[in-house]
Motif scaffolding. Structure first.
Motif: not given
Lengths: 286, 254
Positions: B127, B129, B238, B240
């Motif tokens: 992710t 994050q 973003t 992925r």
């Protein structure tokens, strides 16, 4: 003999029916898919299979192993099949009494072989090898045949010898019985009388169509594009009276109808299993 | 049928034209035709499923004809039909009647790329994050592993716009004839595609080759001075596309 319980009735799964199948699978006891459509590494096909598998047992039906070919089964293909069967915990794996590959060329069809001693030796070796690599018993299906037969051994006899030699199970496709018998001038009930029904571990039911040839004769074509024929259901009921409740799959591979048409076919098959309570089968007459 | 006849039948059933031997009885010929029809139908449907944009571009009647020519030249070697047809783009490129439409081969390559991505392995992406949590210096020295269901391709033709056209009547977006660099990926169930900005293809190329992030960013910048490393790096997460970050502290110490 009467059928003690109703056999498991399954449907051949097509991705277009995924949502409908999930919403209404009361009539379906198991799903069957063609192995070769699921040999990719990932993606939607495997997700759908995983989801279906969480609801019902999964039967896998191979169409590309070419067990009747003159060459050994392709090792890489066998390994990919083994991976698929393990990945989705397939309950059953079946293949055909046919060939489709030769000299690194493949034809997407199930082609006939002559039923003679040489073919039997070859088949036994190939089925042994496949069972060894896959680590399970295969079911071998009678094919639909269109060319005139030049077989020293009749198909039921040939399958019986194969079954005895390899310990494989048999998948009896009653639509193929009707189609092949018509095309080769054999009485379907004679075929059934000779068939080693005690070794049948699965039935296939499907639809076929009739086509006229230029010489005025007609052939039946196993197109899996319509409802199960009445004669197919009659033979099914008669065979079932001898085999007892054996899992039964309904195939519909082309001109796909709505899902509820397929579930109705499942109910038709289920109703046909009750015919044996009132109709004496060939076992009763024998 | 005896094995001695297998090679003959393989050719007879997949060739575009089939002249039965004069000795073959008419009834036998029409029975063989059932097998021939099964083979041709299955292969045509396979190509239709894998090359939808080509069928839209040339129309189904022409597609049927060109597919038959291709099938005769390149019959399948595998029973896994979703893997059949990888040579179709090259066939179209060389097919004499289609020389006036040089973009068809590239459009076919896009279809085939989508087919590959459809069936590529699944993977769980990191992710954004995760990206934020990594110390910047360590990240630059790391190797980022790209998602297995990611491919990119370049073409002198706007194959993404061509792909969106619905039929041979050219309904769809107004074409702007310029080269494109495209990314095709499947983070989940659905295949996606988008145009890459200058340098983004080089960044992916570097990463897939196993370069450290800092080196991959540098080669992207060299290829395209307007390349924006921050935006490009954020997009990798973003969208992925990153499934692993290998930091090499351990290896450096050895």
């Amino acid at each position: 003999m009467s059928v003690e319980t109703v056999p498991a009735i399954g449907l051949a799964f097509k991705p277009v029916h995924f949502e409908s199948a999930l919403a209404d699978m009361a009539a379906v006891d198991f799903f069957e898919v063609h192995a070769e459509n699921y040999l990719g590494a990932g993606g939607l096909p495997h997700r759908q299979l995983q989801r279906l598998r969480s609801e019902r047992p999964l039967f896998v039906h191979g169409v590309g192993l070419s067990l009747g070919g003159s060459e050994r089964p392709d090792r890489l293909h066998l390994q990919r099949l083994a991976g698929l069967l393990a990945r989705h915990e397939a309950a059953v794996f079946s293949e055909h009494l046919a060939w489709s590959s030769h000299a690194a060329r493949y034809l997407p069809d199930l082609l006939p072989l002559d039923y003679d001693d040489a073919a039997l030796v070859r088949l036994c070796a190939h089925v042994d090898e496949a069972q060894q690599v896959l680590g399970r018993t295969l079911l071998i299906e009678n094919p639909s045949r269109y060319l005139p037969a030049a077989d020293p051994l009749a198909e039921p006899q040939f399958l019986e010898a194969l079954q005895r030699a390899t310990g494989c199970g048999l998948l009896l496709d009653l639509n193929n019985v009707v189609v092949s018998c018509h095309n080769q001038g054999i009485a379907p009930r004679d075929y059934l009388r000779r068939f080693p029904l005690q070794a049948v571990a699965q039935f296939h039911l499907a639809g076929h169509r009739r086509q006229s040839l230029a010489d005025g004769s007609t052939i039946l074509i196993d197109d899996h594009a319509g409802a199960i024929g009445e004669l197919v259901l009659d033979l099914y009921a008669e065979a079932l009276a001898i085999t007892g409740p054996v899992p039964t799959l309904i195939e519909w591979d082309q001109d796909l109808p709505d899902w509820n048409v397929l579930t109705r076919e499942a109910e038709r098959a289920r109703a046909a299993t009750q015919r044996v309570r009132t109709t004496p089968g060939p076992g009763a007459a024998a | 049928m005896k094995p001695a006849l297998f090679p003959y039948l393989i050719t007879a059933l997949s060739s575009a034209e089939f002249t039965p031997p004069a000795t073959l009885a008419e009834s036998l010929h029409s029975r063989l035709a059932v097998h021939r029809q099964t083979v041709r139908h299955a292969l045509l449907e396979t190509l239709r499923a894998s090359y939808p944009a080509i069928e839209r571009a040339v129309g189904s009647e022409y597609f049927r004809a060109v597919a038959a020519e291709f099938i005769a030249c390149s019959p399948p070697r595998t029973p896994v039909l979703q893997e059949y047809g990888s040579e179709f783009p090259e066939f179209l490129q060389k097919f004499p009647p289609l020389q006036a439409w040089p973009w068809l081969a590239d459009l076919a390559q896009l279809d085939w790329t989508r087919q590959i991505v459809t069936h590529a392995a699944d993977a769980t992406a990191l992710t954004p994050q995760t990206l934020a949590a990594l110390p910047e210096a360590g990240l630059l020295q790391a190797r980022l592993r790209l998602h297995p269901a990611l491919r990119w391709l370049i073409s002198p033709y706007p194959i993404d716009q061509l792909w969106l056209r619905q039929d041979e009547e050219h309904h769809g977006p107004e074409l702007q004839w310029q080269p494109v660099s495209l990314q095709v990926w499947r983070p989940d169930a659905q295949v996606m595609q988008r145009r890459l900005q200058p340098g983004e293809a080089q960044l992916r190329q570097g990463l897939r080759a196993g370069a450290r992030l800092i080196d991959a960013l540098q080669s992207a910048r060299q290829a395209a001075p307007e390349f924006d490393p921050d935006t490009a790096l954020a997009a990798l997460f973003t969208e992925r596309l990153i499934v692993g970050v290998d930091t090499f502290t351990q290896r450096n110490k050895q």
